[in-house]
Design a protein around this motif. Structure first.
Motif, PDB file in Angstrom:
ATOM      1  N   VAL A 182       7.668   0.310  66.387  1.00 56.84           N
ATOM      2  CA  VAL A 182       7.766  -0.577  65.201  1.00 56.84           C
ATOM      3  C   VAL A 182       6.942  -0.257  64.268  1.00 56.84           C
ATOM      4  O   VAL A 182       7.256  -0.528  63.007  1.00 56.84           O
ATOM      5  N   THR A 183       5.396  -0.026  64.576  1.00 61.12           N
ATOM      6  CA  THR A 183       4.612   0.323  63.421  1.00 61.12           C
ATOM      7  C   THR A 183       4.440   1.753  62.995  1.00 61.12           C
ATOM      8  O   THR A 183       3.511   2.114  62.382  1.00 61.12           O
ATOM      9  N   PRO A 215       7.140   4.294  62.361  1.00 66.29           N
ATOM     10  CA  PRO A 215       8.265   5.065  61.563  1.00 66.29           C
ATOM     11  C   PRO A 215       7.732   5.485  60.264  1.00 66.29           C
ATOM     12  O   PRO A 215       7.713   6.482  59.898  1.00 66.29           O
ATOM     13  N   GLN A 216       7.012   4.284  59.432  1.00 65.62           N
ATOM     14  CA  GLN A 216       6.991   4.637  58.060  1.00 65.62           C
ATOM     15  C   GLN A 216       5.574   5.624  57.961  1.00 65.62           C
ATOM     16  O   GLN A 216       5.413   6.221  57.066  1.00 65.62           O
ATOM     17  N   GLN A 218       7.010   8.981  58.361  1.00 67.00           N
ATOM     18  CA  GLN A 218       7.901   9.371  57.129  1.00 67.00           C
ATOM     19  C   GLN A 218       6.596   9.744  55.993  1.00 67.00           C
ATOM     20  O   GLN A 218       6.946  10.830  55.519  1.00 67.00           O
ATOM     21  N   MET A 236      14.342   6.760  66.672  1.00 71.05           N
ATOM     22  CA  MET A 236      13.321   7.389  65.760  1.00 71.05           C
ATOM     23  C   MET A 236      12.046   7.697  66.298  1.00 71.05           C
ATOM     24  O   MET A 236      11.378   8.668  66.135  1.00 71.05           O
ATOM     25  N   LEU A 269      11.184  -6.841  61.652  1.00 74.73           N
ATOM     26  CA  LEU A 269      10.383  -5.550  61.388  1.00 74.73           C
ATOM     27  C   LEU A 269      11.231  -4.377  62.006  1.00 74.73           C
ATOM     28  O   LEU A 269      10.451  -3.329  62.511  1.00 74.73           O
ATOM     29  N   LYS A 270      12.526  -4.311  61.928  1.00 79.25           N
ATOM     30  CA  LYS A 270      13.298  -3.290  62.736  1.00 79.25           C
ATOM     31  C   LYS A 270      13.519  -2.284  61.615  1.00 79.25           C
ATOM     32  O   LYS A 270      13.969  -0.944  61.921  1.00 79.25           O
ATOM     33  N   ALA A 271      13.211  -2.484  60.354  1.00 76.27           N
ATOM     34  CA  ALA A 271      13.507  -1.321  59.245  1.00 76.27           C
ATOM     35  C   ALA A 271      12.536  -0.251  59.547  1.00 76.27           C
ATOM     36  O   ALA A 271      11.526  -0.302  60.160  1.00 76.27           O
ATOM     37  N   THR A 272      12.835   1.104  59.232  1.00 74.24           N
ATOM     38  CA  THR A 272      12.050   2.222  59.270  1.00 74.24           C
ATOM     39  C   THR A 272      11.484   2.634  58.198  1.00 74.24           C
ATOM     40  O   THR A 272      11.082   3.823  57.983  1.00 74.24           O
ATOM     41  N   SER A 273      11.885   2.079  57.039  1.00 77.64           N
ATOM     42  CA  SER A 273      11.109   2.394  55.758  1.00 77.64           C
ATOM     43  C   SER A 273      10.347   1.149  55.320  1.00 77.64           C
ATOM     44  O   SER A 273      10.127   0.224  55.840  1.00 77.64           O
ATOM     45  N   ARG A 274       9.778   1.598  53.949  1.00 75.55           N
ATOM     46  CA  ARG A 274       8.604   0.606  53.688  1.00 75.55           C
ATOM     47  C   ARG A 274       9.462  -0.500  52.816  1.00 75.55           C
ATOM     48  O   ARG A 274       8.730  -1.530  52.300  1.00 75.55           O
ATOM     49  N   HIS A 295       3.927  -4.761  57.517  1.00 72.70           N
ATOM     50  CA  HIS A 295       4.963  -5.047  56.795  1.00 72.70           C
ATOM     51  C   HIS A 295       4.687  -6.552  56.141  1.00 72.70           C
ATOM     52  O   HIS A 295       5.448  -6.738  55.087  1.00 72.70           O
ATOM     53  N   TRP A 335       3.574  -5.465  52.730  1.00 75.92           N
ATOM     54  CA  TRP A 335       4.913  -4.757  52.053  1.00 75.92           C
ATOM     55  C   TRP A 335       5.628  -5.981  51.589  1.00 75.92           C
ATOM     56  O   TRP A 335       6.297  -5.759  50.342  1.00 75.92           O
TER      57      TRP A 335
END
Lengths: 468, 197
Positions: free
Chosen positions: A35-36, A38-39, A42, A85, B27-32, B83, B86
């Protein structure tokens, strides 16, 4: 002047200190999850950077995994993508992953100690606030945000200001039916949800020394719930015995060398703390929370505080909290009906917790209308539970033994408590909506949760222990 | 980032935890990007339904808008999820004012150029009162001089910020750039065998 345990570890890990600013702190072990991270990966990709020390990073999937049918592809698309991912990132950057299906998979703060990755004297971070759990082994362990995860992946270092130091001495012996979870819920109820902000806490005293490693992890785990950056306990024979022979524990000569160092890891007699607190173990009874932050806890025999006992300035928040919980001020908490029982999370999902629950429920049945989920902390915990026959005890009681993950602690996967329902939970947070929108959480020890599972209400476990 | 002069959005609630700021199920997204639309999700909508905004919640109330979020003490406690920072930034805030911040949230905010301004309990109440009297109340936050001022009453207070972080914010520097510049020194440290890794 002598040094505290914290200072001994901290000083050894400072690469340099910026004048008037933070220190560059070297990190020995970095745990990551789906969860913490991937970014952060990136960010590395954007900068074209490798992971600086991939062998010091350990990954697992825990927050967002199902706890039923882990052998099948994850149904929910976003969750599946996030877990996939992590697999891709670990492969691309050369990081060991104990992902779904791996015999070592589990909640990050359960598997680190269980595998012997966590060792005394280390600095440990993870993009999760309950990283403080690892402090039970005499480490400086704390949660970080994703930007910081990226920094550690890129340089194995972090910029950190040195926190203030607090020691909480829990002296005397615990009364029957009182567990380490009750100690920490009691401490937080005394200090409040922000009472230790800015501090790192060392737990000491006779009652702490007497705890197993599992019990110590439960205490350190919840340090963050009173705002502390982390908590730690000096390693001793209990610690060394736990670590000996584990997968990544040092072996042979390396073990002897490590042991000699670990034995120096204690606070010197003349060391000074910014704050010291004394707690008497015999003052602690089985605890339960009634509100929407972990500081809102009382003994099970007590009543929800009356509105008039709350300082006027705080009454608005107090009222809002009770309204959310559907409780009245001044009401006894004993007898409060529960709908769900969740035994799991990085606070209380270890084999010792499951054994304790099983020993209490053996031969009993769950109360009608109550749903009971037992979510082991790791595949290894699950395996041990089955090998010991705990699965049959749970099954006969009508409990569901699920597969490892964070589950209903934070309701990120499908394990959510429905709106308005009461869940007695061995987890660490009773925030509004934490276990699902409008779910109502009562935090308690595994024993108090087990009693609620068979009675359908909040009860005083001591009445049942005495009855044999 | 130097000066933020703006009207405010007040949320006079204490102990706002990061689960309220952004619930775990988002919180499942993988970008900011894109977390702003779920900021304070469960306080903002009835039954998790975007077509049913709770009218009295400040984010839904047209009376309140601006780049400064003002909230009760112990803001950002709980989970380490960045997050939360963000989501606040993505919604359009540049600063959060409270009388107390949780440690991890403070770091996360600073790493995202979201300024956490810690004021005294008294001053926080003054801001809430001023805004209640006049929702067009403007707050002037000056990072250079480390002061926060309520424009229409002239009341002001100074706030603390780590000098290193202040330099970073004023110049747009990233911690990671600084750490990367130390890689040689970090290797030397590793070879000195000081750490236990």
């Amino acid at each position: 002047m002598g040094k505290t345990l914290f200072e001994k570890i901290w000083d050894r890990h400072v690469v340099r200190t910026i004048e008037g600013g933070p220190s560059v702190l070297y990190i020995d072990r970095h745990f990551i999850h789906e969860v913490t991270s991937p970014q952060a990966f990136q960010g590395l990709q954007k900068r074209g950077l490798p992971v600086f020390r991939p062998k010091q990073v350990v990954a697992t999937a825990d927050h967002n995994v199902p706890t039923l049918h882990q052998e099948l592809p994850i149904r929910e698309e976003l969750s599946r993508k996030q877990v996939d991912m992590l697999v891709q990132n670990c492969a691309a950057f050369g990081i060991d992953l104990y992902g779904l299906g791996h015999p070592y998979q589990g909640i990050v703060h359960v598997i680190g100690p269980e595998l012997g990755v966590t060792q005394p004297g280390m600095t440990i971070v993870c993009g999760d606030s309950h990283t403080s759990t690892h402090g039970a082994f005499g480490t400086i362990a704390f949660g970080i945000g994703t930007s910081e995860v990226e920094m550690v992946l890129a340089t194995q270092c972090l910029l950190q200001g040195r926190p203030k130091l607090m020691r909480i001495n829990v002296e005397g012996k615990l009364r029957e039916g009182v567990l380490s979870k009750d100690i920490i819920l009691y401490i937080i109820s005394q200090l409040s949800a922000s009472g230790a902000t800015g501090y790192f806490v060392e737990y000491a005293g006779e009652a702490i020394r007497a705890l197993s490693m599992e019990g110590r992890m439960t205490i350190c785990n919840m340090s963050i719930e009173m705002g502390a950056r982390g908590g730690l306990i000096a390693p001793d024979e209990t610690t060394f015995k736990y670590l000996q022979g584990r997968e990544f524990s040092p072996k042979g000569d390396a073990w002897e060398k490590s042991l000699a160092y670990w034995k120096t890891l204690h606070t010197d007699a003349d060391a000074i703390f910014d704050r010291e607190i004394l707690i008497r173990a015999e003052d602690i009874e089985p605890m339960i929370t009634y509100g929407t932050n972990p500081g809102m806890g009382i003994g099970v025999s007590q009543q929800v505080p009356s509105l008039s006992s709350i300082p006027e300035k705080e009454q608005g928040n107090f009222r809002k909290s009770l309204e959310y919980m559907g409780l009245r001020d001044g009401q006894p908490i004993r007898g409060q009906k529960v709908d769900y029982v969740f035994i799991g999370s990085c606070t209380n999902s270890r084999i010792e917790d499951l054994r304790l629950v099983a020993s209490f429920v053996k031969g009993k049945k769950k109360a009608e209308g109550v749903e009971v989920w037992i979510v082991p902390g790791s595949k290894q915990v699950e395996k041990a539970a089955r090998a010991e026959g705990l699965d049959r005890i749970f099954e006969e009681a009508g409990f569901q033994l699920r597969q490892p993950g964070c589950s209903a602690c934070l309701g990120m996967n499908e394990d959510k408590i429905p709106a308005g329902k009461y869940c007695i939970s061995t987890s660490n947070r009773n925030f509004e909506g934490r276990q699902g929108p409008n779910a109502r959480t009562l935090l308690a020890s595994p024993l108090t949760a087990a009693v609620a599972a068979v009675t359908g209400k909040v009860e005083d476990v001591r009445a049942y222990l005495n009855a044999g | 980032m130097n000066r933020i002069i703006s009207t405010i959005v007040p949320i006079n609630i204490e102990n706002i935890d990061t689960d309220q700021i952004i619930p775990a199920r988002f919180l499942k997204a993988t970008s900011r990007e894109g977390f702003g639309k779920n900021l304070f999700r469960d306080w903002r909508y009835e039954q998790d339904d975007e077509s049913k905004p709770k009218k009295d919640f400040p984010l839904n109330n047209p009376t309140w808008n601006g780049k400064v979020l003002v909230a009760g003490k112990n803001f950002g406690c709980g989970s380490s999820r960045e997050h939360a920072a963000w989501a606040i930034k993505d919604h359009g805030f540049d600063a959060v004012v409270s009388s107390f911040f949780a440690d991890i949230f403070r770091n996360n905010a600073l790493n995202n150029f979201l300024l956490p301004v810690q004021v005294s309990d008294d001053f926080l109440q003054k801001i809430f009162e001023a805004a209640n009297r006049d929702p067009s109340t403007v707050i002037d936050i000056n990072l250079e001089t480390q002061t926060i001022r309520i424009e229409n009453t002239g009341e002001q207070e100074s706030f603390d910020i780590n000098p290193y972080k202040k330099t970073c914010l004023l110049n747009g520097y990233d911690d990671i750039d600084y750490l990367l510049s130390l890689r040689k020194e970090i290797e030397t440290f590793e070879n000195s065998n000081q750490s236990v890794a």
